[in-house]
Design a protein around this motif. Structure first.
Motif, mmCIF file in Angstrom:
data_model
loop_
_atom_site.group_PDB
_atom_site.id
_atom_site.type_symbol
_atom_site.label_atom_id
_atom_site.label_comp_id
_atom_site.label_asym_id
_atom_site.label_seq_id
_atom_site.Cartn_x
_atom_site.Cartn_y
_atom_site.Cartn_z
ATOM 1 N N ALA A 185 36.168 42.871 -6.565
ATOM 2 C CA ALA A 185 35.772 41.598 -5.937
ATOM 3 C C ALA A 185 34.371 41.219 -6.391
ATOM 4 N N ASP A 186 34.293 40.187 -7.221
ATOM 5 C CA ASP A 186 33.018 39.726 -7.762
ATOM 6 C C ASP A 186 32.698 38.312 -7.282
ATOM 7 N N ASP A 228 46.955 38.148 -20.061
ATOM 8 C CA ASP A 228 48.346 38.595 -20.051
ATOM 9 C C ASP A 228 48.947 38.336 -18.664
ATOM 10 N N PRO A 229 50.079 37.618 -18.581
ATOM 11 C CA PRO A 229 50.697 37.326 -17.288
ATOM 12 C C PRO A 229 51.047 38.568 -16.480
ATOM 13 N N ALA A 230 51.159 39.718 -17.139
ATOM 14 C CA ALA A 230 51.468 40.953 -16.421
ATOM 15 C C ALA A 230 50.234 41.545 -15.737
ATOM 16 N N GLN A 231 49.072 40.968 -16.019
ATOM 17 C CA GLN A 231 47.833 41.449 -15.401
ATOM 18 C C GLN A 231 47.417 40.496 -14.277
ATOM 19 N N PRO A 232 47.483 40.947 -13.016
ATOM 20 C CA PRO A 232 47.111 40.069 -11.900
ATOM 21 C C PRO A 232 45.623 39.723 -11.928
ATOM 22 N N ALA A 233 45.319 38.459 -11.666
ATOM 23 C CA ALA A 233 43.925 38.010 -11.589
ATOM 24 C C ALA A 233 43.859 36.725 -10.780
ATOM 25 N N VAL A 234 42.763 36.564 -10.052
ATOM 26 C CA VAL A 234 42.548 35.360 -9.255
ATOM 27 C C VAL A 234 41.115 34.877 -9.449
ATOM 28 N N ILE A 235 40.959 33.577 -9.691
ATOM 29 C CA ILE A 235 39.639 32.942 -9.691
ATOM 30 C C ILE A 235 39.668 31.845 -8.640
ATOM 31 N N THR A 236 38.786 31.924 -7.671
ATOM 32 C CA THR A 236 38.752 30.936 -6.596
ATOM 33 C C THR A 236 37.352 30.360 -6.451
ATOM 34 N N VAL A 237 37.263 29.041 -6.438
ATOM 35 C CA VAL A 237 36.011 28.356 -6.114
ATOM 36 C C VAL A 237 36.039 28.037 -4.625
ATOM 37 N N GLY A 238 35.093 28.598 -3.889
ATOM 38 C CA GLY A 238 35.094 28.405 -2.440
ATOM 39 C C GLY A 238 33.997 27.483 -1.942
ATOM 40 N N LYS A 239 33.058 27.153 -2.809
ATOM 41 C CA LYS A 239 31.910 26.361 -2.345
ATOM 42 C C LYS A 239 31.402 25.454 -3.461
ATOM 43 N N GLY A 257 32.058 31.027 -6.305
ATOM 44 C CA GLY A 257 33.453 31.448 -6.236
ATOM 45 C C GLY A 257 33.582 32.953 -6.361
ATOM 46 N N THR A 258 34.822 33.405 -6.407
ATOM 47 C CA THR A 258 35.087 34.846 -6.494
ATOM 48 C C THR A 258 36.143 35.124 -7.561
ATOM 49 N N VAL A 259 36.056 36.312 -8.136
ATOM 50 C CA VAL A 259 37.012 36.781 -9.143
ATOM 51 C C VAL A 259 37.617 38.086 -8.645
ATOM 52 N N ARG A 260 38.941 38.177 -8.682
ATOM 53 C CA ARG A 260 39.645 39.381 -8.236
ATOM 54 C C ARG A 260 40.613 39.832 -9.330
ATOM 55 N N CYS A 261 40.610 41.135 -9.621
ATOM 56 C CA CYS A 261 41.563 41.694 -10.575
ATOM 57 C C CYS A 261 41.556 43.212 -10.431
ATOM 58 N N PHE A 262 42.371 43.895 -11.222
ATOM 59 C CA PHE A 262 42.481 45.352 -11.148
ATOM 60 C C PHE A 262 42.014 46.051 -12.420
ATOM 61 N N ASP A 263 42.059 45.335 -13.541
ATOM 62 C CA ASP A 263 41.771 45.946 -14.832
ATOM 63 C C ASP A 263 40.331 45.646 -15.258
ATOM 64 N N PRO A 264 39.533 46.675 -15.602
ATOM 65 C CA PRO A 264 38.145 46.442 -16.023
ATOM 66 C C PRO A 264 38.016 45.524 -17.240
ATOM 67 N N PRO A 328 49.928 45.788 -4.061
ATOM 68 C CA PRO A 328 48.472 45.671 -4.201
ATOM 69 C C PRO A 328 47.990 44.310 -3.696
ATOM 70 N N THR A 329 46.843 44.307 -3.033
ATOM 71 C CA THR A 329 46.280 43.077 -2.504
ATOM 72 C C THR A 329 45.045 42.670 -3.293
ATOM 73 N N MET A 330 44.791 41.374 -3.358
ATOM 74 C CA MET A 330 43.603 40.870 -4.034
ATOM 75 C C MET A 330 42.369 40.944 -3.135
ATOM 76 N N GLY A 331 42.535 41.461 -1.928
ATOM 77 C CA GLY A 331 41.383 41.696 -1.075
ATOM 78 C C GLY A 331 40.489 42.776 -1.672
ATOM 79 N N GLY A 332 39.214 42.771 -1.292
ATOM 80 C CA GLY A 332 38.270 43.755 -1.798
ATOM 81 C C GLY A 332 37.965 44.814 -0.746
ATOM 82 N N GLU A 333 37.579 46.006 -1.177
ATOM 83 C CA GLU A 333 37.250 47.115 -0.283
ATOM 84 C C GLU A 333 36.229 48.020 -0.973
ATOM 85 N N ASP A 334 35.069 48.231 -0.336
ATOM 86 C CA ASP A 334 34.068 49.039 -1.028
ATOM 87 C C ASP A 334 34.334 50.539 -0.933
#
Length: 391
Positions: A185-186, A228-239, A257-264, A328-334
């Protein structure tokens, strides 16, 4: 025999656990402000005879040293609340702090881990190793786990395990799937600069509102056309903040905004593409862009051995019908910061019950926990610690 002792202890202390959860719920404290909560936790552990220490400024670490030598397993619970106004008007334990609420279940996590600690004290002499209890502040701002790691939370530990109450799943259900669980979660911030002026004379201006709007509309193609469509990713502008008056063309626009994904590698790619899109969009209209990219939590990737042990423990403790596989969820967890240091896993315990109106989304003002789920969470903590140390 020991498993039944743990189960019995959790059940016998269930009412106290619920009372603790309700106390914490009514007295929420925000990230890095958990002074009363951490003092309560520290005092409770001391009363149990568990050697404890405070971390700066509001964390607590306790260690239960078993009667036999062995490994160290760490159990983690987070303690902070959110800047959310509680909308549950009829709760006798409703938040007493205006604009603050335990809207994500951290009050339940703390109560469950305290109950687990109390149960494990009863089998202390039989424990072949040490159980470390991590009560963490500031998960909601994704900085608490890192601070706890820096202060020795998992130093010398062989394994770490955490739990999150999950309102989207039925009460008592348990999920812990090997592999990706929570996304990285960035945060990104873009400042666009144009040239302001009179709204009736656009030819003399560079409209930052147009630049920012074009950027927002186009950046989704980063995901849809460069990943790659097989790699989940989300970009959201919230403000978006732009403009000062109805007849003034904006000189500046700010976007967050925020960026969410699983692959470095996907994470690196998105950061670079955001810069490219910001620069090129601004240049088309004659403006400029400045991008700030803030890396937050890593992705939570459950270790196979640990996750499979959680599944085994859940089946033996609660029955196979309680186990399910959460996507897997796009939510973040430290919690990810602990997994960067030692192997482990992170489980979800369902608390959704339509009859008790506990299916509201996390971070909603109506969020609440079916307190019957607390026994499941507390026992899972304790049984996992026992299973890991004895396996």
């Amino acid at each position: 025999m020991i498993n039944e002792t743990i189960k019995k202890a959790i059940k016998e202390n269930s009412e106290e656990m619920v009372n603790i959860r309700q106390k914490l719920h009514s007295e929420p404290e925000l990230s890095w402000e958990e002074y009363k909560t951490s003092q309560f936790v520290y005092d409770y552990l001391q009363e149990l005879g568990i050697e404890s220490r405070k971390t700066e400024p509001t964390g607590v670490i306790g260690e239960l040293v078993g009667g036999k030598a062995g490994k160290i397993v760490a159990l983690r619970a987070d303690m902070d609340a959110l800047s959310v106004e509680e909308l549950n008007e009829d709760l006798p334990y409703k938040s007493a702090e205006k604009g603050k609420m335990h809207a994500c279940g951290h009050d339940a996590h703390t109560a469950m881990l305290l109950a687990a600690a109390k149960a494990l004290v009863e089998v202390k002499e039989e424990l072949p190793g040490t159980v470390r209890f991590i009560f963490q502040p500031a998960e909601e701002v994704a900085t608490g786990a890192k601070a706890m790691v820096e202060q020795g939370a998992v130093e010398g530990a062989d394994n770490v395990f955490g739990i999150h109450i999950w309102s989207q799943s039925p009460t008592h259900s348990v999920s812990c799937t090997p592999g990706p669980s929570f996304a990285s979660a960035d945060i990104f911030k873009v400042n666009f600069k144009g040239r302001g002026g009179h709204g009736a004379m656009p030819q003399a201006c560079i409209d930052a509102a147009v630049i920012a709007s074009s950027f927002v509309m186009n950046l989704q193609s980063i995901v849809s056309r460069t990943i790659d469509p097989a790699q989940p990713a989300v970009i959201t502008v919230g403000k978006m903040i732009v403009g000062t008056r109805f007849n003034v063309i904006a000189e500046n626009a700010e976007i967050e905004g925020t960026v969410r994904c699983f692959d470095p590698a996907v994470r690196d790619h998105i950061e670079k593409q955001l810069q490219v899109y910001a620069d090129h969009t601004a240049s088309i209209y004659g403006g400029t862009a400045e991008l700030e990219y803030i890396r937050g939590t890593q992705a939570v990737i459950n270790g196979s051995e640990s996750a499979e042990l959680v599944q085994q423990v859940a089946i033996e403790a609660f029955g196979e019908n309680r186990l399910y596989e959460e996507k897997p969820t796009m939510g973040g967890e430290d919690f990810s910061f602990y997994l960067d240091e030692v192997p482990g896993s992170f489980a979800l315990v369902g608390s959704g019950n339509p009859e008790k109106d506990t299916e509201w989304a996390h971070h909603h003002g109506r969020f609440n926990v079916d307190e019957e789920a607390l026994e499941t969470g507390a026992e899972l903590y304790a049984q996992y610690a026992w299973a890991y140390l004895t396996k």
